[in-house]
Design a protein around this motif. Structure first.
Motif, PDB file in Angstrom:
ATOM      1  N   LEU A 164      42.344  24.880  98.810  1.00  0.00           N
ATOM      2  CA  LEU A 164      41.803  26.170  98.842  1.00  0.00           C
ATOM      3  C   LEU A 164      42.554  27.184  98.024  1.00  0.00           C
ATOM      4  CD1 LEU A 164      39.631  27.598 100.568  1.00  0.00           C
ATOM      5  CD2 LEU A 164      41.205  28.070 102.244  1.00  0.00           C
ATOM      6  N   ARG A 165      43.922  27.125  98.085  1.00  0.00           N
ATOM      7  CA  ARG A 165      44.461  28.238  97.156  1.00  0.00           C
ATOM      8  C   ARG A 165      43.896  28.250  95.718  1.00  0.00           C
ATOM      9  NH1 ARG A 165      48.688  29.201  93.829  1.00  0.00           N
ATOM     10  NH2 ARG A 165      48.876  26.908  93.630  1.00  0.00           N
ATOM     11  N   ARG A 166      44.038  27.168  95.196  1.00  0.00           N
ATOM     12  CA  ARG A 166      43.432  27.133  93.739  1.00  0.00           C
ATOM     13  C   ARG A 166      42.133  27.609  93.608  1.00  0.00           C
ATOM     14  NH1 ARG A 166      45.366  21.842  92.103  1.00  0.00           N
ATOM     15  NH2 ARG A 166      47.291  22.691  91.295  1.00  0.00           N
ATOM     16  N   GLN A 167      41.261  27.309  94.673  1.00  0.00           N
ATOM     17  CA  GLN A 167      39.706  27.633  94.578  1.00  0.00           C
ATOM     18  C   GLN A 167      39.842  29.260  94.581  1.00  0.00           C
ATOM     19  OE1 GLN A 167      38.735  25.149  97.886  1.00  0.00           O
ATOM     20  NE2 GLN A 167      36.684  24.521  96.743  1.00  0.00           N
ATOM     21  N   VAL A 168      40.679  30.008  95.539  1.00  0.00           N
ATOM     22  CA  VAL A 168      40.561  31.295  95.530  1.00  0.00           C
ATOM     23  C   VAL A 168      41.217  31.720  94.246  1.00  0.00           C
ATOM     24  CG1 VAL A 168      41.542  33.322  96.652  1.00  0.00           C
ATOM     25  CG2 VAL A 168      40.511  31.384  98.112  1.00  0.00           C
ATOM     26  N   TYR A 169      42.395  31.163  93.547  1.00  0.00           N
ATOM     27  CA  TYR A 169      42.856  31.661  92.492  1.00  0.00           C
ATOM     28  C   TYR A 169      41.949  31.525  91.186  1.00  0.00           C
ATOM     29  CZ  TYR A 169      46.606  32.786  89.253  1.00  0.00           C
ATOM     30  OH  TYR A 169      47.389  33.364  88.444  1.00  0.00           O
ATOM     31  N   ILE A 208      39.319  34.316  91.505  1.00  0.00           N
ATOM     32  CA  ILE A 208      39.944  35.729  91.054  1.00  0.00           C
ATOM     33  C   ILE A 208      39.998  35.734  89.354  1.00  0.00           C
ATOM     34  CG2 ILE A 208      41.608  37.085  90.869  1.00  0.00           C
ATOM     35  CD1 ILE A 208      42.351  36.111  93.844  1.00  0.00           C
ATOM     36  N   ALA A 209      40.451  34.648  88.908  1.00  0.00           N
ATOM     37  CA  ALA A 209      40.619  34.404  87.446  1.00  0.00           C
ATOM     38  C   ALA A 209      39.443  34.486  86.534  1.00  0.00           C
ATOM     39  CB  ALA A 209      41.477  33.008  87.021  1.00  0.00           C
ATOM     40  N   LYS A 210      38.245  34.195  87.255  1.00  0.00           N
ATOM     41  CA  LYS A 210      37.036  34.321  86.482  1.00  0.00           C
ATOM     42  C   LYS A 210      36.645  35.682  86.062  1.00  0.00           C
ATOM     43  CE  LYS A 210      34.888  30.025  88.147  1.00  0.00           C
ATOM     44  NZ  LYS A 210      34.337  29.912  89.426  1.00  0.00           N
ATOM     45  N   HIS A 211      37.199  36.549  86.884  1.00  0.00           N
ATOM     46  CA  HIS A 211      37.068  37.919  86.587  1.00  0.00           C
ATOM     47  C   HIS A 211      37.861  38.649  85.610  1.00  0.00           C
ATOM     48  CE1 HIS A 211      34.014  38.801  89.967  1.00  0.00           C
ATOM     49  NE2 HIS A 211      34.549  37.442  90.149  1.00  0.00           N
ATOM     50  N   LYS A 212      37.529  38.717  84.526  1.00  0.00           N
ATOM     51  CA  LYS A 212      38.457  39.102  83.379  1.00  0.00           C
ATOM     52  C   LYS A 212      39.272  40.370  83.472  1.00  0.00           C
ATOM     53  CE  LYS A 212      37.950  35.105  81.082  1.00  0.00           C
ATOM     54  NZ  LYS A 212      38.695  34.307  81.972  1.00  0.00           N
ATOM     55  N   GLU A 213      38.445  41.301  84.275  1.00  0.00           N
ATOM     56  CA  GLU A 213      39.082  42.747  84.382  1.00  0.00           C
ATOM     57  C   GLU A 213      40.340  42.594  85.360  1.00  0.00           C
ATOM     58  OE1 GLU A 213      36.152  42.485  87.666  1.00  0.00           O
ATOM     59  OE2 GLU A 213      36.225  41.622  85.596  1.00  0.00           O
ATOM     60  N   ILE A 214      40.306  41.546  86.030  1.00  0.00           N
ATOM     61  CA  ILE A 214      41.430  41.226  87.040  1.00  0.00           C
ATOM     62  C   ILE A 214      42.670  40.729  86.171  1.00  0.00           C
ATOM     63  CG2 ILE A 214      42.171  40.852  89.317  1.00  0.00           C
ATOM     64  CD1 ILE A 214      39.301  41.538  89.914  1.00  0.00           C
ATOM     65  N   ALA A 274      39.763  41.196  97.327  1.00  0.00           N
ATOM     66  CA  ALA A 274      39.728  40.663  98.688  1.00  0.00           C
ATOM     67  C   ALA A 274      38.227  40.117  98.851  1.00  0.00           C
ATOM     68  CB  ALA A 274      39.878  41.758  99.382  1.00  0.00           C
ATOM     69  N   GLU A 275      37.114  40.816  98.088  1.00  0.00           N
ATOM     70  CA  GLU A 275      35.824  40.500  98.362  1.00  0.00           C
ATOM     71  C   GLU A 275      35.581  39.033  97.532  1.00  0.00           C
ATOM     72  OE1 GLU A 275      33.231  41.563 100.158  1.00  0.00           O
ATOM     73  OE2 GLU A 275      34.795  42.829 100.939  1.00  0.00           O
ATOM     74  N   ILE A 276      36.327  38.916  96.491  1.00  0.00           N
ATOM     75  CA  ILE A 276      36.231  37.761  95.838  1.00  0.00           C
ATOM     76  C   ILE A 276      36.743  36.607  96.577  1.00  0.00           C
ATOM     77  CG2 ILE A 276      37.117  36.213  93.819  1.00  0.00           C
ATOM     78  CD1 ILE A 276      37.089  38.841  92.280  1.00  0.00           C
TER      79      ILE A 276
END
Length: 70
Positions: free
Chosen positions: A1-6, A9-15, A45-47
């Motif tokens: 699950l941790r990897r899925q969340v990470y 988040i990583a898909k959003h290049k602005e973050i 958090a929303e992601i």
């Protein structure tokens, strides 16, 4: 699950996900680390909430002050 969340988040290049650590336990996710802009705190958090299997999100992210101003 941790990897899925990470990965989500990583898909959003602005973050900058490099400064964010994700801890997942039984569907409860805790976000630690820093982001570059205050608007990203809520976004991350929303992601995380949108990832299947996440039941709750504890957001401990802080805004990193850029050195010398951007």
């Amino acid at each position: 699950l941790r990897r899925q969340v990470y990965n989500a988040i990583a898909k959003h290049k602005e973050i900058s996900a490099g400064n964010i650590s994700v801890v997942a336990k039984d569907g409860a996710v805790t976000l630690n680390g820093t982001v570059t802009d205050s608007s990203q705190v809520g976004t991350v958090a929303e992601i995380a909430k949108g990832v299947p299997g996440v039941t709750s999100v504890t957001n401990k992210l802080t805004v990193e002050k850029p050195f010398g101003g951007m």
